[in-house]
Enzyme design. Structure first.
Site, PDB file in Angstrom:
ATOM      1  N   LYS A 258       0.853  -1.188   0.000  1.00 45.23           N
ATOM      2  CA  LYS A 258       0.000   0.000   0.000  1.00 45.23           C
ATOM      3  C   LYS A 258       0.888   1.236   0.000  1.00 45.23           C
ATOM      4  CE  LYS A 258      -3.727  -1.826   2.912  1.00 45.23           C
ATOM      5  NZ  LYS A 258      -4.864  -1.772   1.993  1.00 45.23           N
ATOM      6  N   ARG A 333      -9.716 -11.933   2.812  1.00 45.77           N
ATOM      7  CA  ARG A 333     -10.560 -13.052   2.341  1.00 45.77           C
ATOM      8  C   ARG A 333      -9.806 -14.371   2.416  1.00 45.77           C
ATOM      9  NH1 ARG A 333     -11.392 -10.012  -3.256  1.00 45.77           N
ATOM     10  NH2 ARG A 333     -11.029  -8.275  -1.820  1.00 45.77           N
TER      11      ARG A 333
HETATM   12  N1  BES Z   1      -7.586  -3.957   4.942  1.00 49.60           N
HETATM   13  C1  BES Z   1      -7.940  -3.581   3.635  1.00 49.60           C
HETATM   14  C2  BES Z   1      -9.279  -2.886   3.528  1.00 49.60           C
HETATM   15  C3  BES Z   1      -9.465  -1.583   4.247  1.00 49.60           C
HETATM   16  C4  BES Z   1      -9.441  -0.395   3.549  1.00 49.60           C
HETATM   17  C5  BES Z   1      -9.728  -1.550   5.603  1.00 49.60           C
HETATM   18  C6  BES Z   1      -9.629   0.801   4.202  1.00 49.60           C
HETATM   19  C7  BES Z   1      -9.924  -0.341   6.269  1.00 49.60           C
HETATM   20  C8  BES Z   1      -9.897   0.831   5.547  1.00 49.60           C
HETATM   21  C9  BES Z   1      -7.978  -4.824   2.740  1.00 49.60           C
HETATM   22  O1  BES Z   1      -7.158  -5.862   3.097  1.00 49.60           O
HETATM   23  C10 BES Z   1      -7.540  -4.384   1.382  1.00 49.60           C
HETATM   24  O2  BES Z   1      -6.429  -3.985   1.253  1.00 49.60           O
HETATM   25  N2  BES Z   1      -8.440  -4.452   0.428  1.00 49.60           N
HETATM   26  C11 BES Z   1      -8.156  -4.086  -0.899  1.00 49.60           C
HETATM   27  C12 BES Z   1      -8.666  -5.198  -1.762  1.00 49.60           C
HETATM   28  C13 BES Z   1      -8.253  -5.086  -3.183  1.00 49.60           C
HETATM   29  C14 BES Z   1      -6.803  -5.316  -3.353  1.00 49.60           C
HETATM   30  C15 BES Z   1      -9.064  -6.130  -3.942  1.00 49.60           C
HETATM   31  C16 BES Z   1      -8.891  -2.785  -1.208  1.00 49.60           C
HETATM   32  O3  BES Z   1     -10.036  -2.659  -0.818  1.00 49.60           O
HETATM   33  O4  BES Z   1      -8.278  -1.914  -1.805  1.00 49.60           O
HETATM   34 ZN    ZN Z   2      -5.186  -5.681   2.310  1.00 49.84          ZN
END
Ligand code: BES
Ligand code: ZN
Ligand code: ZN
Length: 477
Positions: A258, A333
């Protein structure tokens, strides 16, 4: 943090909050005629719902209930009013306050007390000079003809459980590893009286929990898998209700790193679902609800370390299905799927998972509510939504159409861990749906789990979302 309890009488020397209506009578509370006249004139004014009287030896606060169209909106306006009053109480360095139910409005007074107590939460563990910042308030008493000791005690339990959940979410990853998280659950179990079992890495390997182990590959810290069980003798349900919570103690995105700042800053909150599951079990057990509940939390951090799984890897999950990993940041997931499979062994009546799963859920409804979807029957869905309204952790249900299944098809494995550009929270849910064989609800709490700006009694940081919702839902069972 303050303790809520019930008592039966009010003295004329303690600070009080009179929760009343515009036409209430204010005799018997140690107010002079002049003071009562003043209160009446003030609250007869349009949009004026609050008066404060300084009697030198104590404060008398008057809060008029501002009734809204719907009952749950009134309850929420009272929690919010309580937050405003809480700032004054703290400014005046008041230590004990008594909330008086002038008009026998039990639910409204309890909502007010709830907002008040939730506003008093602080996370000061890492401050050198805690005393300087600590709020004065220690006890909140509730007095009213119709308010029972059980009402007050239950409220105290659920607020305490919410605050403990908030603390777990606020704890940084350099304290709260997966191992530490499981230790915190063991402490909760000991205090409230429920069983806790923790599977370590060796056990998870022997069990072939491929999803959880794959996410953990990039980490130097081992994963844990915690099972909490509360099974009272008088349980009403034959088959348990299972709660599953995402326990990613830190989400860097793994090799699909990220960007920082912004998207990584608050990722210590990625175990908020797991924390809420622990908090709910704590509340249910403390309140001795007659219901058999099991909590499952798979936990690890998600890092891009030495052996980290790489896009293209094919992972065999706990039930033997294979997943082509195309984005290491879609890790929630992966670990939840194994836990959902594990839940099958209980032949559950219902499984609810809570997870900070997708940014798409935040994009859809922000921090205002929970994105929900699942296969449970309409009655269960409506009960959950009703609880969501009551405690104001509202649910927004997404469509769960078959079309979305297409997006997670893989050429080389049974599925991939990423959908297309749109409907990200639904494709994540669709992924999870491949691992269930029971009625199930998925609650994506990515929006409301952690706030970067205060929203009334939902103060900055971990909110403890999910605990009040599930406690209310389970209480009505
Ligand atoms: N932990 C994140 C989701 C999240 C985003 C939690 C903002 C709290 C606040 C999750 O693991 C993630 O990174 N999701 C990705 C999924 C994508 C790569 C399909 C996302 O939502 O960007
Ligand atoms: Zn993630
Ligand atoms: Zn995550």
């Amino acid at each position: 943090m303050a303790i809520i309890s019930q008592k039966s009488t009010v003295s004329n020397t303690e600070s009080i909050i009179l929760l009343c209506e515009k036409n209430s009578s204010f005799n018997n509370y140690g107010l002079s005629k002049a003071e009562i006249d003043f209160i009446k004139i003030e609250i007869s004014k349009k949009e004026k719902f609050f008066v404060c009287i300084n009697q030198l030896n104590r404060y008398v606060f008057v809060q008029v209930i501002d009734s809204k169209k719907e009952k749950h909106q009134t309850l929420e306006s009272l929690r919010r009013a309580a937050n405003k009053m809480h700032s004054l109480v703290v400014e005046y360095k008041i230590e004990n306050i008594t909330i008086v139910d002038v008009e026998n409005k039990t639910a409204k007074v309890l909502a007010f007390a709830e907002g008040f107590a939730l506003s008093n939460y602080q996370f000061l563990k890492y401050k050198k000079d805690k005393k300087k910042e600590e709020y004065s308030l220690r006890s909140i008493f509730i007095v009213g003809k119709t308010i029972t000791k059980t009402d007050a005690d239950e409220l105290n339990i659920v607020v305490d459980a919410t605050n403990r959940t908030r603390t777990l979410v606020n704890e940084p990853a350099n304290f709260l590893t997966a191992t530490q998280l499981s230790k915190e659950f063991q402490k909760l179990g000991k205090e409230a009286g429920f069983n806790v079992e923790v599977f370590d890495k060796a056990k998870l390997k022997a069990m072939k929990m491929g999803g959880l182990l794959a996410v953990n590959l990039g980490s130097v810290d081992p994963p844990t898998f915690t099972i909490m069980e509360y099974k009272p003798k008088n349980a009403k349900n034959k088959h348990p209700i299972v709660l599953v919570g995402k326990g990613v103690v830190y989400d860097t995105g793994g090799l699909s790193l990220k960007p920082t700042p912004n998207s990584m800053d608050m990722m210590k909150c990625d175990m908020a679902g797991g924390a809420a599951v622990g908090g709910t079990l704590y509340a249910v057990a403390k309140a001795k609800l007659p219901i058999h509940v099991i909590g499952i939390v798979p936990a690890t951090d998600n890092r891009p370390g030495g052996n980290a799984y790489v896009p293209g890897d094919i992972i065999t999950m706990y039930n033997g299905l294979t997943v082509e990993m195309v984005n290491a940041d879609a890790e929630g997931r992966m670990i939840l799927a194994d836990a959902l499979v594990y839940a099958q062994k209980y032949k559950p009546q219902l499984v609810i998972d809570l997870a900070t799963l997708t940014g798409a859920a935040v994009a859809a409804i922000g921090t205002s509510g929970i994105v929900a979807m699942g296969t449970a029957d309409e009655k269960t869905k409506n009960e959950l939504k009703e609880s969501g309204n009551t405690v104001f952790e509202r649910l927004a249900e997404m469509p769960f159409w078959d079309d979305f299944d297409e997006q997670i098809k893989s050429d080389v494995a049974d599925m991939k861990n990423l959908g297309g550009s749109y409907a990200g929270s639904i494709t994540a849910g669709k992924f999870l749906a491949r691992y269930i064989d029971y009625p199930w609800m998925h609650l994506d709490i990515a929006g409301p789990a952690f706030l970067t700006t205060k929203d009334s009694y939902r103060i900055k940081g971990g909110t403890g979302v999910g605990v009040r919702l599930l406690f209310d839902f389970l209480k009505r069972k």
